[in-house]
Design a protein around this motif. Structure first.
Motif, PDB file in Angstrom:
ATOM      1  N   GLU A   1      67.038 -80.605 -11.187  1.00  0.00           N
ATOM      2  CA  GLU A   1      68.006 -79.682 -11.657  1.00  0.00           C
ATOM      3  C   GLU A   1      67.860 -78.685 -10.344  1.00  0.00           C
ATOM      4  O   GLU A   1      67.211 -78.236  -9.867  1.00  0.00           O
ATOM      5  N   VAL A   2      69.212 -78.825  -9.757  1.00  0.00           N
ATOM      6  CA  VAL A   2      69.467 -77.886  -8.629  1.00  0.00           C
ATOM      7  C   VAL A   2      69.741 -76.617  -9.326  1.00  0.00           C
ATOM      8  O   VAL A   2      70.597 -76.389 -10.174  1.00  0.00           O
ATOM      9  N   GLU A   3      69.167 -75.485  -8.404  1.00  0.00           N
ATOM     10  CA  GLU A   3      69.452 -74.075  -8.797  1.00  0.00           C
ATOM     11  C   GLU A   3      69.461 -73.310  -7.766  1.00  0.00           C
ATOM     12  O   GLU A   3      68.823 -73.559  -6.723  1.00  0.00           O
ATOM     13  N   LEU A   4      70.160 -72.389  -7.907  1.00  0.00           N
ATOM     14  CA  LEU A   4      70.052 -71.073  -6.966  1.00  0.00           C
ATOM     15  C   LEU A   4      69.044 -70.043  -7.551  1.00  0.00           C
ATOM     16  O   LEU A   4      69.095 -69.800  -8.346  1.00  0.00           O
ATOM     17  N   ALA A   5      68.214 -69.875  -6.302  1.00  0.00           N
ATOM     18  CA  ALA A   5      67.116 -69.127  -6.482  1.00  0.00           C
ATOM     19  C   ALA A   5      67.434 -67.543  -6.008  1.00  0.00           C
ATOM     20  O   ALA A   5      67.802 -67.261  -4.674  1.00  0.00           O
ATOM     21  N   VAL A   6      67.249 -66.481  -6.671  1.00  0.00           N
ATOM     22  CA  VAL A   6      67.326 -65.180  -6.362  1.00  0.00           C
ATOM     23  C   VAL A   6      65.854 -64.831  -5.793  1.00  0.00           C
ATOM     24  O   VAL A   6      64.846 -64.729  -6.572  1.00  0.00           O
ATOM     25  N   ILE A   7      65.570 -63.986  -4.604  1.00  0.00           N
ATOM     26  CA  ILE A   7      64.419 -63.379  -4.080  1.00  0.00           C
ATOM     27  C   ILE A   7      64.535 -61.992  -4.324  1.00  0.00           C
ATOM     28  O   ILE A   7      65.367 -61.458  -3.546  1.00  0.00           O
ATOM     29  N   ILE A   8      63.630 -61.250  -5.130  1.00  0.00           N
ATOM     30  CA  ILE A   8      63.592 -59.797  -5.175  1.00  0.00           C
ATOM     31  C   ILE A   8      63.084 -59.194  -3.967  1.00  0.00           C
ATOM     32  O   ILE A   8      62.009 -59.809  -3.273  1.00  0.00           O
ATOM     33  N   GLY A   9      63.488 -58.228  -3.583  1.00  0.00           N
ATOM     34  CA  GLY A   9      63.227 -57.252  -2.368  1.00  0.00           C
ATOM     35  C   GLY A   9      62.667 -56.072  -3.122  1.00  0.00           C
ATOM     36  O   GLY A   9      61.347 -56.055  -3.073  1.00  0.00           O
ATOM     37  N   ARG A  10      63.438 -55.188  -3.080  1.00  0.00           N
ATOM     38  CA  ARG A  10      62.876 -53.937  -3.440  1.00  0.00           C
ATOM     39  C   ARG A  10      62.478 -54.152  -5.337  1.00  0.00           C
ATOM     40  O   ARG A  10      63.543 -54.336  -5.781  1.00  0.00           O
ATOM     41  N   GLY A  11      61.308 -53.714  -5.454  1.00  0.00           N
ATOM     42  CA  GLY A  11      61.040 -53.955  -6.907  1.00  0.00           C
ATOM     43  C   GLY A  11      61.696 -52.693  -7.963  1.00  0.00           C
ATOM     44  O   GLY A  11      62.446 -51.907  -7.148  1.00  0.00           O
ATOM     45  N   GLY A  12      61.332 -52.826  -9.268  1.00  0.00           N
ATOM     46  CA  GLY A  12      61.785 -51.985 -10.356  1.00  0.00           C
ATOM     47  C   GLY A  12      61.608 -52.404 -11.498  1.00  0.00           C
ATOM     48  O   GLY A  12      61.184 -53.388 -11.694  1.00  0.00           O
ATOM     49  N   ARG A  13      61.759 -51.476 -12.339  1.00  0.00           N
ATOM     50  CA  ARG A  13      61.798 -51.576 -13.791  1.00  0.00           C
ATOM     51  C   ARG A  13      62.956 -50.995 -14.342  1.00  0.00           C
ATOM     52  O   ARG A  13      63.515 -49.952 -13.888  1.00  0.00           O
ATOM     53  N   TYR A  14      63.550 -51.479 -15.434  1.00  0.00           N
ATOM     54  CA  TYR A  14      64.577 -50.972 -16.096  1.00  0.00           C
ATOM     55  C   TYR A  14      65.995 -50.494 -15.324  1.00  0.00           C
ATOM     56  O   TYR A  14      66.508 -49.611 -15.180  1.00  0.00           O
ATOM     57  N   LEU A  15      66.183 -51.775 -14.422  1.00  0.00           N
ATOM     58  CA  LEU A  15      67.369 -51.740 -13.607  1.00  0.00           C
ATOM     59  C   LEU A  15      68.801 -51.946 -14.545  1.00  0.00           C
ATOM     60  O   LEU A  15      68.701 -52.850 -15.354  1.00  0.00           O
ATOM     61  N   SER A  16      69.652 -51.319 -13.842  1.00  0.00           N
ATOM     62  CA  SER A  16      71.038 -51.592 -14.661  1.00  0.00           C
ATOM     63  C   SER A  16      71.561 -52.812 -13.989  1.00  0.00           C
ATOM     64  O   SER A  16      71.361 -53.412 -12.729  1.00  0.00           O
TER      65      SER A  16
ATOM     66  N   CYS B   1      65.380 -58.969 -17.123  1.00  0.00           N
ATOM     67  CA  CYS B   1      64.113 -59.207 -17.126  1.00  0.00           C
ATOM     68  C   CYS B   1      63.494 -58.062 -16.866  1.00  0.00           C
ATOM     69  O   CYS B   1      62.393 -57.935 -17.131  1.00  0.00           O
ATOM     70  N   SER B   2      64.301 -56.977 -16.051  1.00  0.00           N
ATOM     71  CA  SER B   2      63.528 -55.710 -15.464  1.00  0.00           C
ATOM     72  C   SER B   2      63.365 -54.781 -16.871  1.00  0.00           C
ATOM     73  O   SER B   2      62.448 -53.759 -16.717  1.00  0.00           O
ATOM     74  N   GLU B   3      63.933 -55.245 -18.069  1.00  0.00           N
ATOM     75  CA  GLU B   3      63.688 -54.381 -19.145  1.00  0.00           C
ATOM     76  C   GLU B   3      62.206 -54.608 -19.804  1.00  0.00           C
ATOM     77  O   GLU B   3      61.627 -53.886 -20.494  1.00  0.00           O
ATOM     78  N   TRP B   4      61.735 -55.825 -19.338  1.00  0.00           N
ATOM     79  CA  TRP B   4      60.292 -56.417 -19.997  1.00  0.00           C
ATOM     80  C   TRP B   4      59.250 -56.518 -19.158  1.00  0.00           C
ATOM     81  O   TRP B   4      57.983 -56.721 -19.435  1.00  0.00           O
ATOM     82  N   THR B   5      59.639 -56.513 -17.649  1.00  0.00           N
ATOM     83  CA  THR B   5      58.507 -56.681 -16.653  1.00  0.00           C
ATOM     84  C   THR B   5      59.249 -55.864 -15.410  1.00  0.00           C
ATOM     85  O   THR B   5      60.346 -55.828 -15.178  1.00  0.00           O
ATOM     86  N   THR B   6      58.108 -55.542 -14.700  1.00  0.00           N
ATOM     87  CA  THR B   6      58.260 -54.920 -13.350  1.00  0.00           C
ATOM     88  C   THR B   6      58.566 -56.034 -12.403  1.00  0.00           C
ATOM     89  O   THR B   6      57.804 -56.984 -12.132  1.00  0.00           O
TER      90      THR B   6
END
Length: 285
Positions: free
Chosen positions: A120-135, A227-232
């Motif tokens: 399965e080919v996929e684009l991966a996103v790598i998080i830089g600045r963390g956070g919770r409840y992001l819009s 994702c940020s609604e339920w995990t930091t």
């Protein structure tokens, strides 16, 4: 900038590509991802120690992410080939473990307990600045960069029950890399060609998957926000954004990978993974 991880005789080192070679960067990978362009530029300008770019020594671009979050059925054609429909209200998320990661040019081993190794080919996103409840509007500001991911799947183990986790977490089944391409170098992550090709010793090269990230059902900012609604979310977390149609399980007859074949997994502007399929060694007593 292209940032990754190199296995050296002194252990893994965070590196960046410069003039066809790799230079060691001061600071942890997570700190550099969280620090953004200023921190990365300072580390790059101060880098002195060089290494040859030996593909076989590259580790997963992010070798120890806190979380690997994967989006299931995020392309309508892939959902359809599996006999499903894409979830329209919320993205479908499952987790991968750190030990399931694999270097971008390392062999992937067909496990001795199954012959149903799929791709399965996929684009991966790598998080830089963390956070919770992001819009969704904030989400892109928290992206450090992008990488290529292959969600190699052991389909019988995936379908033993209602949970996908066993078939998605065999050790060394998720190559990630070759590098994290920083977000400033990817002009439009929502319009990237993605493809997967198989090279076999005894047959013509086969293009199995070919699509574009604009066809995602749930777009990257919405996935991050959900994702940020339920995990930091933390620096170095990986979000694999789903695969398009064309996988082996969706074909008639099924197309499983066999030892001796080589899988090329490409995302436009981000890079190509190259993984040869080998047979896992038998257990020894």
């Amino acid at each position: 900038m292209r940032i990754g991880t190199l296995n050296t005789d002194q252990g893994p080192r965070t590196v960046a590509v410069r003039d066809g070679k790799l230079v060691e960067l001061d600071g942890s990978l997570e700190d550099l991802l969280a620090g953004g362009r200023d921190a990365q530029r300072r580390a790059f300008e101060g880098a002195r120690r060089e290494h040859e770019l030996e593909e076989s020594r590259l580790a997963p671009a992010v070798p120890r992410p806190g979380k690997i979050l994967c989006v299931g059925r995020n392309y309508a054609d892939h959902a359809a080939e599996l006999g499903n429909v894409a979830p329209d209200k919320h993205p479908e998320i499952f987790l991968r473990s750190r030990t399931s990661l694999l270097g971008p040019f390392a062999p992937v081993r067909r496990p001795r307990v199954s012959e149903r190794l799929d791709f399965e080919v996929e684009l991966a996103v790598i998080i830089g600045r963390g956070g919770r409840y992001l819009s969704s509007a904030q989400a892109v500001e928290h992206v450090a960069g992008y990488a290529v991911f292959n969600d190699f799947s052991i389909r019988d183990y995936q379908n033993f029950g209602s949970q996908w986790i066993p078939g998605k977490n065999f050790d060394g089944s998720g190559p990630l890399g070759p590098f994290v391409v920083t977000a400033d170098e990817v002009a439009d992550p929502f319009d990237l060609e993605i493809s997967l090709t198989i090279r076999s010793p005894n047959r013509a090269e086969e293009r199995m998957q070919s699509s574009n990230t604009r066809l995602m059902v749930h777009r990257i900012p919405d996935v991050i926000a959900f994702c940020s609604e339920w995990t930091t979310l933390e620096p170095g977390d990986v979000i694999a954004t789903g695969t398009p149609g064309g996988v082996g399980f969706g074909r008639t007859p099924h197309r499983w990978l066999v030892p001796g074949e080589t899988v090329l997994t490409t995302v436009e502007g981000v890079g190509t993974l190259k993984n040869q399929v080998l047979e896992e060694a038998a257990a020894t007593s």
